[in-house]
Design an enzyme around this catalytic site. Structure first.
Site, mmCIF file in Angstrom:
data_model
loop_
_atom_site.group_PDB
_atom_site.id
_atom_site.type_symbol
_atom_site.label_atom_id
_atom_site.label_comp_id
_atom_site.label_asym_id
_atom_site.label_seq_id
_atom_site.Cartn_x
_atom_site.Cartn_y
_atom_site.Cartn_z
ATOM 1 N N GLU A 40 23.101 -5.249 29.064
ATOM 2 C CA GLU A 40 23.101 -6.618 29.562
ATOM 3 C C GLU A 40 24.499 -7.232 29.669
ATOM 4 O O GLU A 40 25.316 -7.114 28.754
ATOM 5 C CB GLU A 40 22.243 -7.482 28.641
ATOM 6 C CG GLU A 40 21.854 -8.811 29.255
ATOM 7 C CD GLU A 40 20.493 -9.258 28.764
ATOM 8 O OE1 GLU A 40 19.511 -9.026 29.487
ATOM 9 O OE2 GLU A 40 20.419 -9.821 27.658
ATOM 10 N N LYS A 57 25.913 -10.613 29.615
ATOM 11 C CA LYS A 57 25.432 -11.930 29.188
ATOM 12 C C LYS A 57 26.541 -12.686 28.474
ATOM 13 O O LYS A 57 27.126 -12.196 27.520
ATOM 14 C CB LYS A 57 24.213 -11.770 28.268
ATOM 15 C CG LYS A 57 23.680 -13.082 27.727
ATOM 16 C CD LYS A 57 22.299 -12.904 27.083
ATOM 17 C CE LYS A 57 22.332 -12.094 25.816
ATOM 18 N NZ LYS A 57 21.018 -12.098 25.133
ATOM 19 N N LYS A 113 18.190 -10.920 35.762
ATOM 20 C CA LYS A 113 17.478 -11.536 34.653
ATOM 21 C C LYS A 113 17.570 -13.057 34.782
ATOM 22 O O LYS A 113 18.628 -13.648 34.625
ATOM 23 C CB LYS A 113 18.050 -11.076 33.314
ATOM 24 C CG LYS A 113 17.134 -11.392 32.146
ATOM 25 C CD LYS A 113 17.584 -10.706 30.879
ATOM 26 C CE LYS A 113 16.573 -10.945 29.758
ATOM 27 N NZ LYS A 113 17.057 -10.377 28.477
ATOM 28 N N GLU A 132 7.734 -8.855 31.596
ATOM 29 C CA GLU A 132 8.029 -9.080 30.182
ATOM 30 C C GLU A 132 6.863 -9.738 29.455
ATOM 31 O O GLU A 132 6.303 -10.738 29.912
ATOM 32 C CB GLU A 132 9.273 -9.958 30.043
ATOM 33 C CG GLU A 132 9.654 -10.260 28.599
ATOM 34 C CD GLU A 132 10.925 -11.068 28.502
ATOM 35 O OE1 GLU A 132 11.989 -10.500 28.816
ATOM 36 O OE2 GLU A 132 10.852 -12.253 28.140
ATOM 37 N N ASN A 153 9.335 -8.118 24.628
ATOM 38 C CA ASN A 153 10.462 -8.856 24.060
ATOM 39 C C ASN A 153 10.184 -9.115 22.590
ATOM 40 O O ASN A 153 9.209 -9.783 22.240
ATOM 41 C CB ASN A 153 10.655 -10.169 24.822
ATOM 42 C CG ASN A 153 11.988 -10.823 24.505
ATOM 43 O OD1 ASN A 153 12.560 -10.619 23.441
ATOM 44 N ND2 ASN A 153 12.478 -11.631 25.427
ATOM 45 N N GLU A 197 12.781 -4.807 24.286
ATOM 46 C CA GLU A 197 13.845 -5.780 24.546
ATOM 47 C C GLU A 197 14.144 -6.610 23.301
ATOM 48 O O GLU A 197 13.243 -6.963 22.551
ATOM 49 C CB GLU A 197 13.425 -6.749 25.656
ATOM 50 C CG GLU A 197 12.935 -6.117 26.932
ATOM 51 C CD GLU A 197 12.381 -7.166 27.882
ATOM 52 O OE1 GLU A 197 12.965 -8.269 27.962
ATOM 53 O OE2 GLU A 197 11.353 -6.904 28.517
ATOM 54 N N SER A 198 15.416 -6.927 23.100
ATOM 55 C CA SER A 198 15.904 -7.874 22.082
ATOM 56 C C SER A 198 15.872 -7.305 20.658
ATOM 57 O O SER A 198 14.951 -6.606 20.259
ATOM 58 C CB SER A 198 15.108 -9.185 22.103
ATOM 59 O OG SER A 198 15.241 -9.849 23.329
#
Length: 373
Positions: free
Chosen positions: A127, A129, A189, A238, A259, A289-290
């Site tokens: 990512e 970000k 995203k 997601e 997520n 994710e995350s």
């Protein structure tokens, strides 16, 4: 960017902000104009993909004739993954696996984002970000192109680029510029609420978009999924819990993300990805994710049989992002460094990734930490 003390207001605030942004964009550029441009690009992309596929088939045939076999032996590992990719391709709603020319959907077998993250081994979506509502400013010096190039050179399978400007300090310009600079697929995203954003994503150069089940109803999910696929893009759908996961599968999602961060409380629990994995069919690509930032986290995702992980803050906060990604990839699966166009770049072969994953799992199992894959 704003950081929420009352985090329960986050989703509603960002939905309102995003809707205002879309409304303002429509004033500058009409939906009809954007649709025409997106469909034109999709048709052009189809022609280019067909040409590349023809060249690849010709090359494979020539190699096969030389070696006395159907194709290069080195592709055996990739062929073993064909069933999973074929299954994912066949799970579809509406004109899936198609692109548009003159308003008509036409078949296109090239799916770069899906192909990139459904190879054997654990794939990495890295990512780009700058900030987030939970962390505030993540990096002081944000050079989106340099970050993207570091990821690509370290072997990222795909990129995720934030374009939400208020809470994540993203920018559509970042996506457009990165898509022109890198050869790997790029995921946009953002918080997609309107078909306008999907056409816009295609024009910006995205290979895939994010669809968040928590902010869309079933009608929107199905329509947006179909539209993205008609335009030659994938959708990473997601989810956060069992109910959302079932909704994603019902509308025909081929790539499902879980997520681990609760959007209402911001609490992170990577166990969510582990608990929901058994509910997803093997022909659907599964992305965690995350909250994934340590060797232990990666080993847990390998054991859970995730197909890919989306990693953001752990890489963005690293002093040497390229080295950190190389380290992560070595933990999750083998890396092979070779020269590409005169520059040292690290890439994973499918066989190397699969072998590396097996080795990591075996080591973890031997240490009594849980079952291997």
């Amino acid at each position: 960017p704003p950081r929420y003390v009352n985090r329960h207001g986050y989703l509603q605030a960002i939905i309102e902000s995003t809707q205002k942004r879309v409304d303002a964009a429509k004033q500058e550029r009409s939906l009809d104009d954007l649709r025409w441009r997106a469909e034109e690009q999709a048709a052009g992309g189809q022609a280019g993909n067909a040409k590349r596929r023809t060249e690849e088939l010709a090359a494979d045939g020539q190699a096969g004739a030389t070696n006395g076999q159907a194709g290069p032996a080195s592709r055996q590992a990739e062929e073993q993954a064909a069933n999973k990719q074929a299954g994912a391709t066949n799970r579809q709603v509406g004109p899936t696996n198609r692109q548009v020319t003159n308003g008509q959907a036409v078949k296109d077998e090239s799916r770069p984002f899906l192909d990139a993250i459904s190879k054997p081994g654990l794939s990495f979506i890295c990512e780009v970000k700058q900030a987030s509502p939970s962390k505030g400013q993540i990096v002081a010096n944000f050079d989106h192109l340099s970050i993207a190039r570091d990821y690509e050179e370290a072997g990222a399978d795909a990129l995720s680029v934030l374009t939400e400007p208020v809470y994540f300090r993203g920018d559509s310009r970042y996506l457009a510029e990165i898509a022109k600079q890198v050869k790997i697929p790029v995921l946009r995203k953002d918080f997609v609420l309107d078909e306008y954003q999907i056409y816009e994503s295609r024009v910006l150069g995205a290979s895939a978009i994010l669809l968040i089940v928590a902010i869309l109803d079933d009608g929107q999910l199905g329509a947006f999924l179909e539209l993205s696929e008609r335009l030659g893009m994938e959708a990473l759908v997601e989810t956060h819990n069992k109910e959302e996961l079932q909704r994603a599968l019902t509308v025909g999602a081929r790539i499902v993300g879980v997520n681990n961060r609760d959007l209402k409380t911001f609490k992170v629990d990577i166990g969510v990805s582990e608990r929901l994995r058994p509910l997803v069919p093997s022909d659907v690509v599964y992305v965690a994710e995350s909250g994934i930032g340590t060797a232990s986290d990666l080993q847990r995702m390998v054991r859970a049989k995730a197909d890919a992980v989306l990693v953001g803050e752990a890489l963005m906060q690293a002093s040497e992002r390229r080295d950190k990604l190389l380290e992560f990839r070595e933990i999750a699966g083998g890396t092979e460094v070779h020269t590409v166009e005169g520059a040292g770049k690290a890439t994973s072969t499918a066989a190397g990734k699969a072998a590396g994953k097996a080795a990591v799992t075996a080591a973890v199992t031997g240490a009594g930490r849980g079952e291997g894959r």
